[in-house]
Design an enzyme around this catalytic site. Structure first.
Site, PDB file in Angstrom:
ATOM      1  N   CYS A   1       1.803   6.691   2.882  1.00  0.00           N
ATOM      2  CA  CYS A   1       1.707   6.596   1.423  1.00  0.00           C
ATOM      3  C   CYS A   1       0.496   7.377   0.948  1.00  0.00           C
ATOM      4  CB  CYS A   1       1.566   5.129   0.999  1.00  0.00           C
ATOM      5  SG  CYS A   1       1.653   4.905  -0.792  1.00  0.00           S
TER       6      CYS A   1
ATOM      7  N   CYS B   1      -2.751  -3.162   1.380  1.00  0.00           N
ATOM      8  CA  CYS B   1      -1.461  -2.768   1.943  1.00  0.00           C
ATOM      9  C   CYS B   1      -1.627  -2.061   3.277  1.00  0.00           C
ATOM     10  CB  CYS B   1      -0.741  -1.854   0.947  1.00  0.00           C
ATOM     11  SG  CYS B   1       0.801  -1.200   1.575  1.00  0.00           S
TER      12      CYS B   1
ATOM     13  N   CYS C   1      15.482  -3.438   1.729  1.00  0.00           N
ATOM     14  CA  CYS C   1      14.191  -2.956   1.268  1.00  0.00           C
ATOM     15  C   CYS C   1      13.920  -1.650   2.009  1.00  0.00           C
ATOM     16  CB  CYS C   1      13.134  -3.995   1.603  1.00  0.00           C
ATOM     17  SG  CYS C   1      11.550  -3.594   0.899  1.00  0.00           S
TER      18      CYS C   1
ATOM     19  N   CYS D   1      -3.879   1.496  -1.960  1.00  0.00           N
ATOM     20  CA  CYS D   1      -3.999   0.062  -2.264  1.00  0.00           C
ATOM     21  C   CYS D   1      -4.680  -0.628  -1.087  1.00  0.00           C
ATOM     22  CB  CYS D   1      -2.620  -0.542  -2.509  1.00  0.00           C
ATOM     23  SG  CYS D   1      -1.712   0.293  -3.814  1.00  0.00           S
TER      24      CYS D   1
ATOM     25  N   GLU E   1       9.946   2.113   8.109  1.00  0.00           N
ATOM     26  CA  GLU E   1      10.557   0.795   8.271  1.00  0.00           C
ATOM     27  C   GLU E   1      11.468   0.470   7.102  1.00  0.00           C
ATOM     28  OE1 GLU E   1       7.240  -1.858   8.726  1.00  0.00           O
ATOM     29  OE2 GLU E   1       7.160  -1.561  10.889  1.00  0.00           O
TER      30      GLU E   1
ATOM     31  N   CYS F   1       5.909  -3.060   6.469  1.00  0.00           N
ATOM     32  CA  CYS F   1       4.806  -2.396   5.794  1.00  0.00           C
ATOM     33  C   CYS F   1       4.370  -3.060   4.517  1.00  0.00           C
ATOM     34  CB  CYS F   1       5.226  -0.965   5.502  1.00  0.00           C
ATOM     35  SG  CYS F   1       6.929  -0.834   5.010  1.00  0.00           S
TER      36      CYS F   1
END
Length: 348
Positions: A114, A121, A107, A118, A94, A339
């Site tokens: 990932c 997230c 962005c 975290c 995204e 995201c």
């Protein structure tokens, strides 16, 4: 079995020139093709109208252009645009266009999924599939630049690497993409308008400083107390705050560039006086500013937006110590903006 063709954009201008010479053509043909690929954003060899049919056929036989495709685009009531970007192998990332009265910010994502964990997230729930190639990062920026011109009548003004992935875990490709973005042969954008956000990988922050980068650095901090930070971001157990602090001091010594701290305040996690005092103390080590970010809950779990009183307590304490602080309100809420905490952010 037919060999998989290489993406022509993986070649430097010199390599393209060499390719044409080796195939009995003139070296300048490499310059022409390079310009089509980067400045003009050609999606296919057929787009290269000033290149002969024979040359285009030769390129087609040897290479591909693995261009991204904006699969779906959603526009929020506040003007935020979210792109679901399909890559050549079918994976999706995204990117988001965030407008304000004076500028538009892209962005962008740097990885599919990932590798960090975290807890707050959404992207961390997707396992990391692969790193994005420099051209795939560049394509996201070009797509948002076009949308900025179409919807807001001016070119893209800022870029933040705050989408999917940890940019410093895809170090070489991110730096190559930025090199192309700031090159006169690419977008020609000033590096001062680009911000790379990291969850805080000390070794790579020092490498950025050693590589004398000119873009800005943001750190997702969220707590200046190790115990709380490792609850929020379990991977940070390997990167304690003392190491992060040392790398940021090194960064500032070498670059003289202020750090931006991204900081979400959550109810019953870091909305207490101890957390506020710790942040104020941490901010004194290196010249910085703090972006307090409104949280976009991803479920009804432990991470919930803190009260206005808690946020105001942070603002008062930071300002009383002379630290610049801004509150970032969530953007594009009606389109489930992207995201993690992606859509909360814009470049300085």
């Amino acid at each position: 079995m037919e060999m998989e063709k290489k993406d022509v954009r993986a070649l430097s201008k010199e390599q393209l020139r060499d390719f044409f010479v080796a195939n009995g053509d003139k070296a300048f043909r490499g310059n022409q093709v390079y310009e089509w690929l980067w400045s003009k954003g050609a999606h296919s060899f057929e787009d290269m109208t000033n290149v002969s049919k024979g040359t285009r056929t030769m390129l087609e036989a040897n290479f591909v252009i693995n261009h991204i495709k904006v699969d779906t685009m959603q526009r929020s009531e506040d003007g935020t645009v979210k792109n679901a970007v399909r890559l050549h192998d079918g994976l999706v990332v995204e990117s988001v266009l965030i407008p304000t009265n004076t500028r538009t910010t892209a962005c962008v994502s740097s990885q599919v999924g990932c590798s960090l964990d975290c807890n707050f997230c959404a992207t961390a729930r997707l396992k990391r599939m692969r790193n994005l190639e420099p051209a795939e990062i560049y394509d996201q920026v070009i797509a948002i630049d076009k949308e900025s011109r179409l919807y807001y009548n001016h070119p893209l003004s800022n870029i933040v690497f705050m989408g999917m992935g940890e940019p410093l875990m895809n170090y070489n490709n991110v730096l190559k993409a930025i090199e192309m973005i700031i090159s006169p042969e690419g977008l020609g954008m000033s590096p001062k308008r680009i911000m790379v956000s990291t969850s805080g990988v000390p070794k790579m922050i020092k490498k950025l400083a050693d590589d004398d980068v000119k873009f800005k650095l943001a750190v997702s901090l969220h707590s200046a107390i190790d115990e709380i930070r490792s609850r929020i971001m379990p991977f940070s157990t390997n990167f304690p705050l003392a190491d992060l602090r040392e790398s940021l001091e090194y960064w500032y010594r070498k670059t003289k560039s202020k750090i931006s701290y991204e900081y979400v305040v959550w109810k019953d996690i870091n909305d207490n006086k101890e957390s506020i005092d710790a942040l104020v103390k941490f901010c004194k080590y290196v010249p910085c500013k703090v972006n307090l970010i409104e949280y976009n809950p991803i479920d009804d779990g432990e991470f919930q937006q803190a009260s206005e009183e808690s946020i105001n307590a942070y603002i008062q304490a930071l300002e009383a110590s002379g630290i610049v602080v801004k509150v970032r309100r969530s953007r594009g809420k009606d389109i489930d903006a992207a995201c993690g905490q992606l859509a909360n952010k814009e470049a300085e």
